[in-house]
Motif scaffolding. Structure first.
Motif, PDB file in Angstrom:
ATOM      1  N   ASP A  95       0.834  -1.217   0.000  1.00 37.12           N
ATOM      2  CA  ASP A  95       0.000   0.000   0.000  1.00 37.12           C
ATOM      3  C   ASP A  95       0.871   1.271   0.000  1.00 37.12           C
ATOM      4  O   ASP A  95       0.350   2.384  -0.087  1.00 37.12           O
ATOM      5  CB  ASP A  95      -0.964   0.012   1.192  1.00 37.12           C
ATOM      6  CG  ASP A  95      -0.280  -0.183   2.541  1.00 37.12           C
ATOM      7  OD1 ASP A  95       0.738  -0.897   2.599  1.00 37.12           O
ATOM      8  OD2 ASP A  95      -0.761   0.384   3.540  1.00 37.12           O
ATOM      9  N   HIS A  96       2.202   1.102   0.110  1.00 41.09           N
ATOM     10  CA  HIS A  96       3.115   2.259   0.144  1.00 41.09           C
ATOM     11  C   HIS A  96       4.039   2.291  -1.072  1.00 41.09           C
ATOM     12  O   HIS A  96       4.161   3.308  -1.726  1.00 41.09           O
ATOM     13  CB  HIS A  96       3.931   2.254   1.441  1.00 41.09           C
ATOM     14  CG  HIS A  96       3.082   2.510   2.642  1.00 41.09           C
ATOM     15  ND1 HIS A  96       3.061   3.717   3.291  1.00 41.09           N
ATOM     16  CD2 HIS A  96       2.178   1.717   3.270  1.00 41.09           C
ATOM     17  CE1 HIS A  96       2.188   3.653   4.292  1.00 41.09           C
ATOM     18  NE2 HIS A  96       1.642   2.452   4.304  1.00 41.09           N
ATOM     19  N   ASP A 217       4.089   4.098   8.433  1.00 43.06           N
ATOM     20  CA  ASP A 217       3.374   3.125   9.284  1.00 43.06           C
ATOM     21  C   ASP A 217       4.180   2.796  10.533  1.00 43.06           C
ATOM     22  O   ASP A 217       4.120   1.680  11.061  1.00 43.06           O
ATOM     23  CB  ASP A 217       3.100   1.831   8.504  1.00 43.06           C
ATOM     24  CG  ASP A 217       1.937   1.972   7.536  1.00 43.06           C
ATOM     25  OD1 ASP A 217       1.295   3.045   7.515  1.00 43.06           O
ATOM     26  OD2 ASP A 217       1.669   1.009   6.796  1.00 43.06           O
ATOM     27  N   HIS A 244      -2.186   4.971   8.949  1.00 41.71           N
ATOM     28  CA  HIS A 244      -3.528   5.265   8.428  1.00 41.71           C
ATOM     29  C   HIS A 244      -4.533   5.590   9.540  1.00 41.71           C
ATOM     30  O   HIS A 244      -5.741   5.482   9.344  1.00 41.71           O
ATOM     31  CB  HIS A 244      -4.049   4.095   7.570  1.00 41.71           C
ATOM     32  CG  HIS A 244      -3.012   3.565   6.632  1.00 41.71           C
ATOM     33  ND1 HIS A 244      -2.754   4.166   5.421  1.00 41.71           N
ATOM     34  CD2 HIS A 244      -2.117   2.545   6.735  1.00 41.71           C
ATOM     35  CE1 HIS A 244      -1.759   3.511   4.821  1.00 41.71           C
ATOM     36  NE2 HIS A 244      -1.352   2.535   5.588  1.00 41.71           N
TER      37      HIS A 244
END
Ligand SMILES: [Zn+2]
Length: 350
Positions: A95-96, A217, A244
């Motif tokens: 997701d990064h 994160d 997030h």
């Protein structure tokens, strides 16, 4: 003679008109601009420096048909830039850094930074393929950021110098000057942490008294080591909440120490944005506003931040509204805009 007078008069008229139609040079406007791009629960934060250099921190998801790369490209077009000067892959979760190969197909990326080379990751069965695609996009030229390193940036004429400092990477934190103990810490003992989230590159941007913190994160334990026993970060104006906005890694001790005025959660409709985190943040001294990229649809609407601070209200994957922020060091203020409503609010530096 008459013709010459006429010509002179015309010339005078033209140059006078030119003087009066002169508008302030756009490049004279020296702001620092942020684009928190919606990648539906991933992360992609574009920063345009006052010298118009671009820094992209993460590039959204892999396997979304290039959706996040296209959104980043749209943000770049809005910012008036055509290439990414510096791209930081904070860590190797899809997701990064997953969206980097897609982005490299669309735009030029000049310099790549990450927390160091890796050969395997147990939680991602497709790690070899994804990491290989990232290395191919970077043509195997990646720089490793260690705590204390900075990303070299130009200073715009007439503005204060800008600094992006790596405060944590590969499970280590910046040493910095030891100063007085942080009274928020009490008897806490920071723990070791070698998870991939704990290896995130964390960046502190400073410009003329403005401070922005992006922890990617970063985990509860490493966050704690950043502020205990001494606060190595100080207080910040704008904070991209770690993980997030989930409640496992957002550490109330970190929030009480860095005391952000304005925070942005890069959450998805069903990822992050936990009500505990929202509550901890709202209780923080100096809290002014919390922006969410998405309304968390898994909790009652009223447990989210107020609707005016949410960029995307429903599960409509085509929307992808951004949150943007523009910092003016001369005015010691920054203006945050909700891309959905186009409404802006201005906050003073601390
Ligand atoms: Zn993530």
């Amino acid at each position: 003679m008459r013709i010459r007078i006429l010509l002179s008069a015309l010339f005078l008229l033209a140059s006078t008109a030119n003087i009066f139609s002169f508008s302030p040079n756009k490049s004279a406007r020296r702001t620092l601009d942020f684009y928190f791009i919606d990648s539906e629960g991933g992360a992609a934060t574009l920063i345009i420096t006052p010298a118009r250099e671009s820094v992209l921190i993460d590039a959204g998801w892999a396997d979304v048909g290039g959706r996040d790369a296209k959104r980043i490209q749209q943000a770049m077009q809005q910012a008036g830039i055509t290439a990414i000067d510096h791209l930081v892959a904070t860590h190797y979760h899809q997701d990064h850094y997953g969206g980097i190969p897609d982005l490299s197909q669309l735009v030029t990326i000049k310099h790549f930074y990450d927390h160091g080379k890796m050969t395997a990751m147990t939680e991602d069965p497709r790690f070899a393929e994804r990491y290989g695609a990232y290395q191919a996009a970077a043509k195997n030229h990646t720089a490793t950021l260690k705590p204390g390193d900075t990303i070299k940036l130009k200073t715009a004429a007439g503005t204060p110098p800008i600094k992006i400092l790596c405060v944590a990477a590969n499970s280590a934190v910046i040493s910095g000057k030891e100063s007085k103990a942080n009274p928020e810490c009490g008897a806490t003992t920071p723990q070791e942490d070698t998870s991939e989230n704990g290896r995130s590159v964390a960046l502190l941007l400073s410009w003329g008294g403005f401070e922005f913190l992006n922890l990617a994160d970063l985990t509860f334990n490493i966050s704690q080591r950043l502020v205990c026993p001494v606060n190595r970060i100080g207080e910040v104006d704008l904070y991209q909440m770690t993980h997030h906005g989930g409640n496992v890694n957002n550490n109330p001790l970190l929030l009480e120490s860095i005391r952000p005025s304005v925070s942005v959660m890069v959450n998805g409709p069903r990822k992050g944005g936990h009500p505990d985190t929202i509550m901890w943040l709202q209780k923080t001294p100096s809290f002014k506003a919390l922006y969410q990229l998405h309304r968390n649809l898994q909790i009652p609407a009223e447990q989210n931040t107020a609707t005016e601070f949410i960029a995307n209200l429903d599960e409509q994957p085509d929307e992808g509204y951004m949150i943007t922020a523009s910092v003016d060091a001369a005015k010691r203020a920054f203006t945050v805009t909700n891309g959905r409503t186009k409404e802006s609010k201005t906050f003073l530096f601390k």
